[in-house]
Design an enzyme around this catalytic site. Structure first.
Site, PDB file in Angstrom:
ATOM      1  N   SER A 143       0.814  -1.219   0.000  1.00 11.64           N
ATOM      2  CA  SER A 143       0.000   0.000   0.000  1.00 11.64           C
ATOM      3  C   SER A 143       0.848   1.271   0.000  1.00 11.64           C
ATOM      4  CB  SER A 143      -0.932   0.025   1.220  1.00 11.64           C
ATOM      5  OG  SER A 143      -0.211   0.271   2.403  1.00 11.64           O
ATOM      6  N   LYS A 181       1.738   4.172   7.433  1.00 13.34           N
ATOM      7  CA  LYS A 181       0.917   5.040   6.594  1.00 13.34           C
ATOM      8  C   LYS A 181       1.303   6.503   6.776  1.00 13.34           C
ATOM      9  CE  LYS A 181      -2.072   2.026   4.870  1.00 13.34           C
ATOM     10  NZ  LYS A 181      -1.251   0.875   5.263  1.00 13.34           N
TER      11      LYS A 181
END
Length: 222
Positions: A143, A181
């Site tokens: 991701s 993230k």
């Protein structure tokens, strides 16, 4: 030299054998070392066995024998972590400017995943690190590929509990799942943003997310 958790487990096993003549169960070891699962105990026992501090006696349940105790009672800082425990201090750099960072397991670059235990360390060039305490995590998932972070990379993380918007952080969700993230704040919420258009932004109430550190470097093996 043993890690702190390995040393604690060896002392616990030895003390129990001296007191009762019976080695403790894996459940008792888990509770004594305040681990979340018996898988961590298995890894510690395997490490002690590989280093020839203990051995398993065949054909007997709960049968461990202590072969020797460490020459020194001062274990090295622990690299075994449960739920990404970042309390270990970074060892000092050695003469060739390489440091051994605690490798705390895997970190999800995708959906949050439960942090894995590890009693390993990672050799890292000191030049990649700045001041403060650091640890390493193996990246799992894709991701963050648009930020140049790929599955199998090692994230080098500076321990901290705050970060600015837009920084890449290790975020712990519900004190259970860790993920790598971009951090964004949105009123009372925290957004954990991927660097891959195929993935969705994760949004949580601020009280469900804790910053554990921020990314300061990557190490990739070929």
């Amino acid at each position: 030299m043993l890690t702190r958790k390995q040393h604690e487990l060896l002392v616990f096993i030895n003390d129990r054998l001296q007191a009762t003549g019976v080695s403790p169960s894996f459940e008792e070891m888990k509770d004594a070392l305040d681990l979340r699962s018996k898988s961590g105990v298995h890894r510690l026992v395997n490490a002690l066995e590989e280093r020839q501090f203990i051995r398993r006696l065949p054909n007997r349940a709960r049968a461990l024998e202590v072969l020797r105790m460490p020459d020194s009672d001062s274990p090295k800082p622990d690299s075994n972590v449960v739920n990404v425990d970042f309390s270990a201090r970074r060892p000092a750099a050695v003469s060739n400017d390489v440091v051994q960072l605690p490798l705390h397991g895997r970190i999800a670059a995708g959906q949050p995943m439960e942090a894995l235990e590890s009693d390993q360390s990672l050799s890292v060039p000191a030049a990649l690190l700045g001041p403060g305490e650091h640890f390493a995590l193996e990246v799992s998932g894709d991701s963050m590929i648009e930020a140049g972070i790929f599955s199998g990379d090692y994230a080098l993380v500076q321990k901290c509990d705050t970060a600015r918007d837009g920084e890449i952080v290790v975020a712990l969700v519900d004190d259970e799942d860790a993920t790598l993230k971009y951090l964004r704040r949105d009123k009372q919420d925290i957004r954990l943003e991927p660097a891959n258009s195929a993935f969705q932004v994760q949004r949580y109430p601020a009280n469900r997310v804790r910053v554990q550190g921020k990314l300061v470097g990557l190490l990739r093996r070929y």
